[in-house]
Enzyme design. Structure first.
Site, mmCIF file in Angstrom:
data_model
loop_
_atom_site.group_PDB
_atom_site.id
_atom_site.type_symbol
_atom_site.label_atom_id
_atom_site.label_comp_id
_atom_site.label_asym_id
_atom_site.label_seq_id
_atom_site.Cartn_x
_atom_site.Cartn_y
_atom_site.Cartn_z
ATOM 1 N N ASN A 1 -38.254 -47.849 -4.493
ATOM 2 C CA ASN A 1 -38.388 -47.691 -3.044
ATOM 3 C C ASN A 1 -38.225 -46.233 -2.611
ATOM 4 O O ASN A 1 -38.776 -45.837 -1.586
ATOM 5 C CB ASN A 1 -37.331 -48.589 -2.368
ATOM 6 C CG ASN A 1 -37.016 -48.146 -0.968
ATOM 7 O OD1 ASN A 1 -37.749 -48.447 -0.038
ATOM 8 N ND2 ASN A 1 -35.929 -47.402 -0.785
ATOM 9 N N ALA B 1 -52.118 -39.514 -0.945
ATOM 10 C CA ALA B 1 -52.415 -39.342 -2.376
ATOM 11 C C ALA B 1 -51.340 -40.019 -3.221
ATOM 12 O O ALA B 1 -51.644 -40.749 -4.177
ATOM 13 C CB ALA B 1 -52.500 -37.859 -2.716
ATOM 14 N N LYS C 1 -49.274 -42.483 -2.400
ATOM 15 C CA LYS C 1 -49.220 -43.941 -2.246
ATOM 16 C C LYS C 1 -50.492 -44.613 -2.779
ATOM 17 O O LYS C 1 -50.437 -45.742 -3.269
ATOM 18 C CB LYS C 1 -48.958 -44.306 -0.775
ATOM 19 C CG LYS C 1 -47.576 -43.872 -0.282
ATOM 20 C CD LYS C 1 -46.425 -44.631 -0.995
ATOM 21 C CE LYS C 1 -45.059 -44.247 -0.477
ATOM 22 N NZ LYS C 1 -43.955 -44.994 -1.085
ATOM 23 N N TYR D 1 -49.144 -37.454 1.319
ATOM 24 C CA TYR D 1 -48.463 -38.757 1.279
ATOM 25 C C TYR D 1 -49.454 -39.844 0.847
ATOM 26 O O TYR D 1 -49.134 -40.683 -0.010
ATOM 27 C CB TYR D 1 -47.883 -39.046 2.665
ATOM 28 C CG TYR D 1 -47.078 -40.318 2.733
ATOM 29 C CD1 TYR D 1 -45.842 -40.416 2.095
ATOM 30 C CD2 TYR D 1 -47.554 -41.429 3.437
ATOM 31 C CE1 TYR D 1 -45.094 -41.587 2.159
ATOM 32 C CE2 TYR D 1 -46.806 -42.602 3.509
ATOM 33 C CZ TYR D 1 -45.582 -42.672 2.862
ATOM 34 O OH TYR D 1 -44.850 -43.832 2.918
#
Ligand SMILES: NC(=O)c1ccc[n+]([C@@H]2O[C@H](COP(=O)([O-])OP(=O)(O)OC[C@H]3O[C@@H](n4cnc5c(N)ncnc54)[C@H](OP(=O)(O)O)[C@@H]3O)[C@@H](O)[C@H]2O)c1
Length: 266
Positions: free
Chosen positions: A92, A159, A161, A157
């Site tokens: 996470n 890229a 995820k 970001y």
């Protein structure tokens, strides 16, 4: 596979705030045993104290998940305390980055990829033997709707995820024969400290789901052994439009972004 979340051993990354903290707390409340990981030790300590009377247990290790020696410490801990067997890993921990690519730099994109992608991948590699020894084992990666549909001003970001999404889908197919579930949870905007720690373009966020709701939904996806769960109706609509009318969606977002950029510059 369906699983009951009780008396299981879970490793949860990014447990010092937001979604990860809620995931750890809810798992412990259900009677599971959690190893909580993050850099801020005092936050983990506070969480452990708060959960003192819960039916499960919480242990913690503080360190930087982008460092391989921390992965070695995690492995040693699970060998020593859980006899080398782990039932669940929830990746996470993550950070954001907001701003135009042209105004960013190499350090920022590497920093985002290190924690949002490489740290998750390498922790899976390190814990895979232990997960193979686990009961109804599961890996859950916390992605984002921006790992399905791209957004200008968040290229780095997105890229990270998108990479996590592709990796998760491939890994799921590889591990299916071993009955090891791989779940992708993709939240939309969530109220947490996330927007305070973005690399640039930090702005507090008051909209979106609560971290507790996201954690509850994530645990449901784990219980049901779902492939993927996209959270919020807005998030599901965005992903659907991206799949069926990508050109139209892209034009609409581009024109919204251009209006936004002009407004911000005024
Ligand atoms: N909030 C949103 O709108 C949103 C939307 C979609 C997806 N997500 C995803 O949800 C996940 C959790 O985000 P959140 O909203 O809960 O944010 P948050 O409150 O900022 O929590 C991020 C967690 O990651 C940990 N972390 C960051 N870098 C780390 C590192 N190098 N080593 C160890 N731990 C590290 C932080 O702990 P320390 O600082 O103590 O290390 C913190 O516990 C992220 O993967 C994020 O991309 C969030």
């Amino acid at each position: 596979m369906r699983r009951t979340l009780a008396n299981k051993r879970f490793v949860v990354t990014g447990a010092s705030s937001g979604i990860g903290r809620e995931l750890a707390a809810q798992l412990v409340a259900k009677g599971n045993h959690v190893l909580a990981l993050a850099r801020r030790e005092e936050r983990l300590q506070q969480l452990a104290q708060q959960l003192n009377d819960a039916s499960g247990t919480l242990a913690y290790l503080s360190g930087d998940l982008t460092a391989s020696d921390f992965h070695n410490r995690i492995l040693e801990w699970t060998n020593q305390h859980w006899q080398g067997s782990v039932d669940g890993l929830i990746n996470n921990a993550g950070i954001g980055s907001i701003g135009r690519f042209a105004e960013s730099n190499q350090t920022a994109v590497r920093q985002v990829m290190e924690i949002n992608f490489f740290a998750a991948v390498e922790l899976i590699r390190a814990l895979l033997p232990a997960l193979r020894q686990g009961q109804q084992p599961v890996i859950c990666n916390i992605g984002s709707v921006l790992g399905h549909a791209a957004m200008p001003g968040k290229s780095e970001y997105c890229a990270s995820k998108f990479a996590l999404h592709g990796f998760t889908d491939a890994l799921r197919m590889e591990l299916q024969a071993e009955q090891l579930d791989v779940v992708l949870v993709s939240p939309s905007t969530t109220r947490s400290e996330f927007f305070e720690s973005v690399i640039h373009g930090a702005h507090p966020q008051t909209r979106g789901m609560s971290a507790a709701q996201v954690a509850r939904q994530s645990l449901k996806a784990i219980e049901r052994g779902q492939r993927e769960r996209i959270l919020s109706s807005g998030g599901r609509l965005l992903v659907l439009l991206d799949r069926i009318v990508p050109g139209l969606l892209s034009r609409a977002i581009t024109s919204w972004y251009q209006r936004q950029t002009v407004k911000d510059g005024e």
